[in-house]
Write a protein that holds these residues in place. Structure first.
Motif, mmCIF file in Angstrom:
data_model
loop_
_atom_site.group_PDB
_atom_site.id
_atom_site.type_symbol
_atom_site.label_atom_id
_atom_site.label_comp_id
_atom_site.label_asym_id
_atom_site.label_seq_id
_atom_site.Cartn_x
_atom_site.Cartn_y
_atom_site.Cartn_z
ATOM 1 N N LEU A 1 41.317 25.918 42.923
ATOM 2 C CA LEU A 1 41.422 27.387 42.983
ATOM 3 C C LEU A 1 42.866 27.823 43.252
ATOM 4 O O LEU A 1 43.349 28.803 42.679
ATOM 5 N N GLU B 1 44.639 27.707 40.049
ATOM 6 C CA GLU B 1 44.123 28.751 39.136
ATOM 7 C C GLU B 1 44.871 30.058 39.348
ATOM 8 O O GLU B 1 45.200 30.767 38.400
ATOM 9 N N ALA C 1 37.552 36.012 33.884
ATOM 10 C CA ALA C 1 37.943 35.466 35.186
ATOM 11 C C ALA C 1 36.673 35.221 35.991
ATOM 12 O O ALA C 1 36.298 36.014 36.847
ATOM 13 N N GLY C 2 35.972 34.142 35.621
ATOM 14 C CA GLY C 2 34.724 33.827 36.305
ATOM 15 C C GLY C 2 33.547 34.585 35.720
ATOM 16 O O GLY C 2 32.577 34.846 36.430
ATOM 17 N N GLY D 1 31.716 37.241 39.759
ATOM 18 C CA GLY D 1 31.614 36.661 41.090
ATOM 19 C C GLY D 1 32.531 37.246 42.138
ATOM 20 O O GLY D 1 32.747 38.457 42.208
ATOM 21 N N ARG D 2 33.124 36.334 42.915
ATOM 22 C CA ARG D 2 33.848 36.795 44.113
ATOM 23 C C ARG D 2 35.143 37.518 43.768
ATOM 24 O O ARG D 2 35.646 38.325 44.535
ATOM 25 N N GLY D 3 35.774 37.196 42.627
ATOM 26 C CA GLY D 3 36.927 37.976 42.171
ATOM 27 C C GLY D 3 38.286 37.501 42.665
ATOM 28 O O GLY D 3 39.259 38.257 42.628
ATOM 29 N N SER D 4 38.380 36.222 43.056
ATOM 30 C CA SER D 4 39.688 35.777 43.555
ATOM 31 C C SER D 4 40.727 35.716 42.433
ATOM 32 O O SER D 4 41.918 35.946 42.680
ATOM 33 N N ASN D 5 40.297 35.436 41.222
ATOM 34 C CA ASN D 5 41.265 35.440 40.109
ATOM 35 C C ASN D 5 41.666 36.866 39.736
ATOM 36 O O ASN D 5 42.815 37.114 39.368
ATOM 37 N N LEU D 6 40.719 37.789 39.837
ATOM 38 C CA LEU D 6 41.065 39.208 39.622
ATOM 39 C C LEU D 6 42.107 39.617 40.670
ATOM 40 O O LEU D 6 43.098 40.290 40.352
ATOM 41 N N ILE E 1 39.579 31.234 32.092
ATOM 42 C CA ILE E 1 40.059 30.199 33.017
ATOM 43 C C ILE E 1 38.894 29.316 33.398
ATOM 44 O O ILE E 1 37.810 29.805 33.757
ATOM 45 N N HIS E 2 39.119 28.012 33.278
ATOM 46 C CA HIS E 2 38.070 27.033 33.583
ATOM 47 C C HIS E 2 38.580 26.099 34.687
ATOM 48 O O HIS E 2 39.706 25.622 34.608
ATOM 49 N N PRO E 3 37.732 25.808 35.691
ATOM 50 C CA PRO E 3 38.223 25.037 36.841
ATOM 51 C C PRO E 3 38.161 23.519 36.664
ATOM 52 O O PRO E 3 37.718 22.801 37.563
HETATM 53 C C1 GRF Z 1 36.922 30.213 38.982
HETATM 54 O O1 GRF Z 1 36.873 28.917 39.508
HETATM 55 C C2 GRF Z 1 37.145 30.181 37.495
HETATM 56 O O2 GRF Z 1 37.900 29.090 37.066
HETATM 57 C C3 GRF Z 1 35.748 30.040 36.959
HETATM 58 O O3 GRF Z 1 34.951 30.813 37.821
HETATM 59 C C4 GRF Z 1 35.579 30.921 39.089
HETATM 60 C C5 GRF Z 1 35.723 32.368 39.399
HETATM 61 O O4 GRF Z 1 36.195 32.584 40.692
HETATM 62 N N1 GRF Z 1 35.665 30.392 35.557
HETATM 63 P P1 GRF Z 1 36.623 34.037 41.143
HETATM 64 O O5 GRF Z 1 35.452 34.975 40.918
HETATM 65 O O6 GRF Z 1 37.819 34.431 40.321
HETATM 66 O O7 GRF Z 1 36.968 33.905 42.592
#
Ligand code: GRF
Length: 205
Positions: free
Chosen positions: A175, A178, A86-87, A10-15, A107-109
């Protein structure tokens, strides 16, 4: 150097949170590869901008994609120490879990074991938490086993949601935690400061 592979959809904010933690030297690790199940997403753009090799993975045969079942060969070749989901929305195949036991984290939200399992991702989670009228939510980082969101919990962060008016507000608060929790757990694992005793995960100082 401790070598990570980060799996994204997805959007990659955790990356980005991991990359930021590396750039301020909070983390002494390298992201050796990003694995994505789609070509167009924020996380892939982010990886490309940081010159991180991106591997595309699929459950079914597709041109220029690696079969997810064969990702373990690539991870072994790249000498990956830890796989970070990470998502990443696809289920990790059993053979990968077998090869990388306690070396894959997700990671789980939400505060597992509630609000997890198949279909519990993204806004589905936050809507369920909102509709249950929960007063706290949060993030969980856990080891990945063969069942969705089921592995041993390594660390959790809570957020107060007593006053929220929408699932989106919950998502925003979760988030934020996270982005601290995931780098923290990666740091502890990379420093070999996580132990499992009698089925419980402990984090050493
Ligand atoms: C996060 O909320 C994570 O906990 C879940 O998917 C989402 C990914 O967000 N597993 P991002 O792509 O890291 O922005």
């Amino acid at each position: 150097m401790f070598r990570l592979a980060v799996f994204v959809s997805g959007r990659g904010s955790n990356l980005k949170a991991i990359l930021d933690a590396i750039s301020i030297k909070y983390l002494n690790v390298e992201i050796s590869a990003v694995f994505a199940d789609k070509r167009e997403c924020g996380a892939v753009d982010l990886a490309a901008n940081h010159n991180i090799p991106v591997y595309f993975v699929s459950k079914i045969f597709k041109e220029n994609y690696i079969l997810l079942e064969q990702a373990s060969d690539v991870l072994i070749n790249l000498k990956i120490d830890l796989v970070v989901l990470a998502g990443f929305l696809k289920k990790i195949p059993d053979n990968l879990v077998d090869h990388f036991t306690n070396k894959i984290i997700n990671i789980h939200p939400a505060l597992l074991p509630s609000f997890g399992g198949e279909g519990m991702y993204g806004m589905n989670v936050h809507r369920s938490v909102f509709n249950a009228s929960c007063k706290v939510s949060g993030a969980s980082v856990h080891f990945v086993d063969k069942v969705y969101d089921n592995g041993k919990i390594i660390a959790q962060s809570c957020v107060d949601i007593t006053d929220v008016k929408s699932p989106e507000e919950i998502a925003a608060r979760v988030l934020e935690v996270e982005h601290k929790l995931l780098p923290f757990v990666i740091k502890k694992i990379s420093e070999n400061k996580i132990t499992i005793v009698d089925n419980r995960v402990f984090i050493l100082n």
